[in-house]
Design a protein around this motif. Structure first.
Motif, PDB file in Angstrom:
ATOM      1  N   LEU A  92       0.893  -1.167  -0.042  1.00 22.89           N
ATOM      2  CA  LEU A  92       0.110  -0.143  -0.189  1.00 22.89           C
ATOM      3  C   LEU A  92       0.945   1.258   0.047  1.00 22.89           C
ATOM      4  O   LEU A  92       0.483   2.402   0.482  1.00 22.89           O
ATOM      5  N   GLY A  93       1.930   1.131  -0.804  1.00 28.04           N
ATOM      6  CA  GLY A  93       2.905   2.332  -0.883  1.00 28.04           C
ATOM      7  C   GLY A  93       4.119   1.877  -1.049  1.00 28.04           C
ATOM      8  O   GLY A  93       4.340   0.609  -0.922  1.00 28.04           O
ATOM      9  N   ALA A  94       5.192   2.606  -1.220  1.00 33.90           N
ATOM     10  CA  ALA A  94       6.491   2.237  -1.480  1.00 33.90           C
ATOM     11  C   ALA A  94       7.422   2.272  -0.277  1.00 33.90           C
ATOM     12  O   ALA A  94       8.021   1.136   0.366  1.00 33.90           O
ATOM     13  N   TYR A  95       7.404   3.407   0.718  1.00 29.97           N
ATOM     14  CA  TYR A  95       8.020   3.492   1.860  1.00 29.97           C
ATOM     15  C   TYR A  95       7.625   4.643   2.588  1.00 29.97           C
ATOM     16  O   TYR A  95       6.921   5.381   2.246  1.00 29.97           O
ATOM     17  N   ALA A  96       7.830   4.485   4.103  1.00 32.26           N
ATOM     18  CA  ALA A  96       7.093   5.377   5.070  1.00 32.26           C
ATOM     19  C   ALA A  96       7.763   6.770   5.182  1.00 32.26           C
ATOM     20  O   ALA A  96       9.253   6.749   4.891  1.00 32.26           O
ATOM     21  N   VAL A  97       7.421   7.811   5.236  1.00 26.36           N
ATOM     22  CA  VAL A  97       7.645   9.216   5.531  1.00 26.36           C
ATOM     23  C   VAL A  97       7.095   9.675   6.543  1.00 26.36           C
ATOM     24  O   VAL A  97       5.931   9.546   6.930  1.00 26.36           O
ATOM     25  N   GLU A  98       7.840  10.363   7.656  1.00 27.39           N
ATOM     26  CA  GLU A  98       7.226  11.148   8.667  1.00 27.39           C
ATOM     27  C   GLU A  98       6.689  12.542   8.258  1.00 27.39           C
ATOM     28  O   GLU A  98       7.380  13.187   7.763  1.00 27.39           O
ATOM     29  N   GLY A 151       3.455  -4.707  25.410  1.00 29.88           N
ATOM     30  CA  GLY A 151       3.762  -5.804  26.573  1.00 29.88           C
ATOM     31  C   GLY A 151       5.125  -6.514  26.403  1.00 29.88           C
ATOM     32  O   GLY A 151       4.963  -7.505  26.832  1.00 29.88           O
ATOM     33  N   LYS A 152       6.025  -6.324  25.678  1.00 32.98           N
ATOM     34  CA  LYS A 152       7.362  -6.699  25.680  1.00 32.98           C
ATOM     35  C   LYS A 152       6.784  -8.360  24.888  1.00 32.98           C
ATOM     36  O   LYS A 152       7.648  -9.273  25.228  1.00 32.98           O
ATOM     37  N   LYS A 153       5.875  -8.387  24.234  1.00 29.48           N
ATOM     38  CA  LYS A 153       5.756  -9.643  23.501  1.00 29.48           C
ATOM     39  C   LYS A 153       5.596  -9.260  22.068  1.00 29.48           C
ATOM     40  O   LYS A 153       5.719 -10.374  21.015  1.00 29.48           O
ATOM     41  N   VAL A 154       5.159  -8.084  21.649  1.00 31.16           N
ATOM     42  CA  VAL A 154       5.152  -7.916  20.085  1.00 31.16           C
ATOM     43  C   VAL A 154       5.986  -6.722  19.900  1.00 31.16           C
ATOM     44  O   VAL A 154       5.574  -5.760  20.546  1.00 31.16           O
ATOM     45  N   PHE A 155       6.620  -6.763  18.922  1.00 35.35           N
ATOM     46  CA  PHE A 155       7.676  -5.914  18.640  1.00 35.35           C
ATOM     47  C   PHE A 155       7.640  -5.961  17.239  1.00 35.35           C
ATOM     48  O   PHE A 155       6.851  -6.382  16.170  1.00 35.35           O
ATOM     49  N   PHE A 156       7.903  -4.538  16.685  1.00 33.96           N
ATOM     50  CA  PHE A 156       7.846  -3.706  15.515  1.00 33.96           C
ATOM     51  C   PHE A 156       9.318  -3.438  14.876  1.00 33.96           C
ATOM     52  O   PHE A 156      10.199  -2.836  15.539  1.00 33.96           O
ATOM     53  N   ALA A 157       9.505  -3.893  13.671  1.00 34.09           N
ATOM     54  CA  ALA A 157      10.832  -3.703  12.842  1.00 34.09           C
ATOM     55  C   ALA A 157      10.550  -3.251  11.532  1.00 34.09           C
ATOM     56  O   ALA A 157       9.248  -3.631  10.990  1.00 34.09           O
ATOM     57  N   GLY A 158      11.193  -2.691  10.609  1.00 32.78           N
ATOM     58  CA  GLY A 158      11.086  -2.540   9.271  1.00 32.78           C
ATOM     59  C   GLY A 158      11.606  -1.128   8.921  1.00 32.78           C
ATOM     60  O   GLY A 158      12.168  -0.262   9.735  1.00 32.78           O
ATOM     61  N   GLU A 159      11.469  -0.818   7.707  1.00 33.80           N
ATOM     62  CA  GLU A 159      12.176   0.256   7.210  1.00 33.80           C
ATOM     63  C   GLU A 159      11.642   1.738   7.902  1.00 33.80           C
ATOM     64  O   GLU A 159      12.226   2.505   8.211  1.00 33.80           O
ATOM     65  N   ALA A 160      10.132   1.580   8.331  1.00 38.15           N
ATOM     66  CA  ALA A 160       9.553   2.719   8.923  1.00 38.15           C
ATOM     67  C   ALA A 160      10.234   3.209  10.138  1.00 38.15           C
ATOM     68  O   ALA A 160      10.048   4.113  10.652  1.00 38.15           O
ATOM     69  N   VAL A 161      10.502   2.355  10.930  1.00 34.49           N
ATOM     70  CA  VAL A 161      11.369   2.565  12.392  1.00 34.49           C
ATOM     71  C   VAL A 161      12.772   2.422  12.449  1.00 34.49           C
ATOM     72  O   VAL A 161      13.311   2.265  13.361  1.00 34.49           O
TER      73      VAL A 161
END
Ligand SMILES: Cc1cc2nc3c(=O)[nH]c(=O)nc-3n(C[C@H](O)[C@H](O)[C@H](O)COP(=O)(O)OP(=O)(O)OC[C@H]3O[C@@H](n4cnc5c(N)ncnc54)[C@H](O)[C@@H]3O)c2cc1C
Length: 426
Positions: A367-373, A389-399
């Motif tokens: 749904l797009g190419a890459y994230a922009v702030e 809750g130290k159980k679900v983590f987020f990674a990737g180009e946006a962060v």
């Protein structure tokens, strides 16, 4: 380069479930496996690599439909990996520039004015960003700068995927230097896909729901349910914002707000195959034409014969990219060919064989190419990256901090989050 061999066995109770087999997910899985943890990657598409994708079927030679520049090459973790595997890296740092003005090659003075405009814009934005200006980049443009519209078109729509009204100088200031940069003759996408060798990736498996209310995490997919001690989510902010994955309990409001502060920009690539005629364009050249000074410019700029292949790729970004993606491939290729003819003449039509349009805008898995702030949302990338809750983590180009929007940024961030998960799980 051979197709990477995945491990096709499935773990229903891995230590860590990873949503997405792009650069971030693959990097995290490698790091976690190395540390002795069991992982299971869940990938909705029928291939690995995500937005790193080298297609060889359409033109019979490698075409990077997603990432193509290994940027900031001296600090790019994937360069070492590519070299070790024998990929041919083409230094693109000093690539030739070919500028056209009203259908003729630019004079030396015009070339110089264009380069000066690029430097002035970059400088103005960085100065504003360093001073903490978080409004639209369009508000700090230097006045009466010749070639300003042309320089803006590369830097805004074609680099960040947004027009200047949607670009924050702070986000630009926060980014690491992108030079030197390399192209990969066999394709950057195939470098990223090679990271999947030996990893357990379940393809065609769409994650629908992540329940983190219990002591572990339950992940529901269209192919069944898994339970894991932790879950790493690497899908784009476009996918997260679409609600395709339900979180139970919901993400905290602050994080939901952060998500809307980091929407997807769009770069549409238009690879165009020719019969071997060079049309006066040089291999690997940045091919640009002067556009009116007012933004947004309806522009498609090109990279000439990347790595010596017989195709060009057109770049269309920002609002025009979204508009043409909706209009479809025929209209987009037509537009790109028209812009090329405007520079090199109607010979281009005679030698043209076929064209493609990348569909990152409409693909439900991106749904797009890459994230922009967005302007006014400083800190959104960081807030979005917080764990649940130290159980679900987020990674990737946006962060990915100072390497946001980049494949190597996603890779480094995946490794970083893997280390964090290792620390949390003990
Ligand atoms: C046109 C274009 C040009 C680019 N140019 C460059 C460049 O020159 N240099 C550069 O460094 N970077 C470039 N990039 C950016 C780079 O490709 C990305 O930053 C990087 O590949 C993102 O990796 P990721 O792991 O964060 O996300 P992704 O690659 O998107 O990985 C996430 C994965 O999750 C999967 N997924 C989505 N939803 C679900 C679900 N519900 N269940 C399971 N799986 C799901 C997706 O299919 C995808 O495989 C470009 C990108 C595009 C689109």
């Amino acid at each position: 380069m051979s197709t990477p061999q995945r491990d096709t066995s499935r773990h229903s109770t891995p230590d860590v479930a990873i949503v997405g087999a792009g650069a971030a997910g693959l990097a995290a899985a490698r790091r976690l496996q190395k540390a002795g943890y069991t992982v299971q990657i869940l990938e909705a598409a029928g291939r690995i690599g995500g937005r790193a994708w080298t297609d060889t079927s359409a033109f019979g030679v490698p075409v990077d439909m997603g990432c193509s520049w290994m940027s900031g090459a001296n600090k790019n973790s994937l360069v070492k990996h590519a070299r070790a595997l024998g990929y041919q890296l083409i230094n693109h740092t000093e690539a030739p520039s070919q500028l056209f003005v009203e259908g003729r090659p630019a004079t030396d003075a015009e070339e110089e004015a264009f380069e000066a405009a690029r430097a002035a814009l970059d400088d103005t934005l960085k100065t504003a960003g360093r001073k903490g200006f978080d409004g639209p980049a369009a508000d700090v443009l230097p006045k009466d700068l010749p070639f300003s519209g042309t320089a803006q078109s590369w830097l805004g729509p074609m680099d960040y995927g947004v027009d200047f009204k949607d670009l924050s100088p702070i986000d630009h200031w926060d980014q690491a230097d992108d030079q030197p940069s390399y192209l990969v003759k066999e394709g950057y996408g195939s470098v990223v896909a090679s990271l999947g060798t030996g990893l357990p990736v379940a393809l065609n498996t769409t994650v629908k729901r992540i329940d983190w209310s219990g002591s572990d995490v339950q992940i529901d997919t269209d192919q069944g349910t898994l339970r894991a001690r932790a879950c790493l989510v690497t899908v784009s902010t476009g996918v997260l914002a679409s609600g395709a994955i339900t979180f139970v309990p919901e993400m905290p409001i602050r994080q939901q707000e952060a998500l809307h502060g980091v929407p997807m920009g769009l770069l549409v690539k238009v690879p165009m195959l020719f019969d071997g005629a060079k049309l006066g364009l040089k291999d690997n050249a940045w091919v640009t034409y002067k556009v009116p000074e007012d933004m947004p410019a309806r522009a498609c700029f090109f990279i000439g014969w990347p790595c010596g292949h017989d195709y060009l790729f057109g770049n269309i970004g920002g609002d025009l990219g979204w508009e043409l993606s909706r209009a479809g491939a025929d209209e987009t290729v037509d537009f790109a060919l028209g812009e090329l003819v405007g520079m090199v003449g109607s010979d281009a039509r005679k030698h043209f064989r076929k064209g493609l349009m990348t569909d990152w805008a409409t693909n439900p898995l991106t749904l797009g190419a890459y994230a922009v702030e967005r302007p006014g949302h400083k800190g959104a990338r960081k807030a979005l990256g917080k764990s649940l809750g130290k159980k679900v983590f987020f990674a990737g180009e946006a962060v990915a901090g100072e390497r946001a929007a980049l494949a190597n940024g996603a890779y480094d961030n995946g490794r970083k989050l893997a280390k964090k998960i290792i620390k949390t799980l003990g």
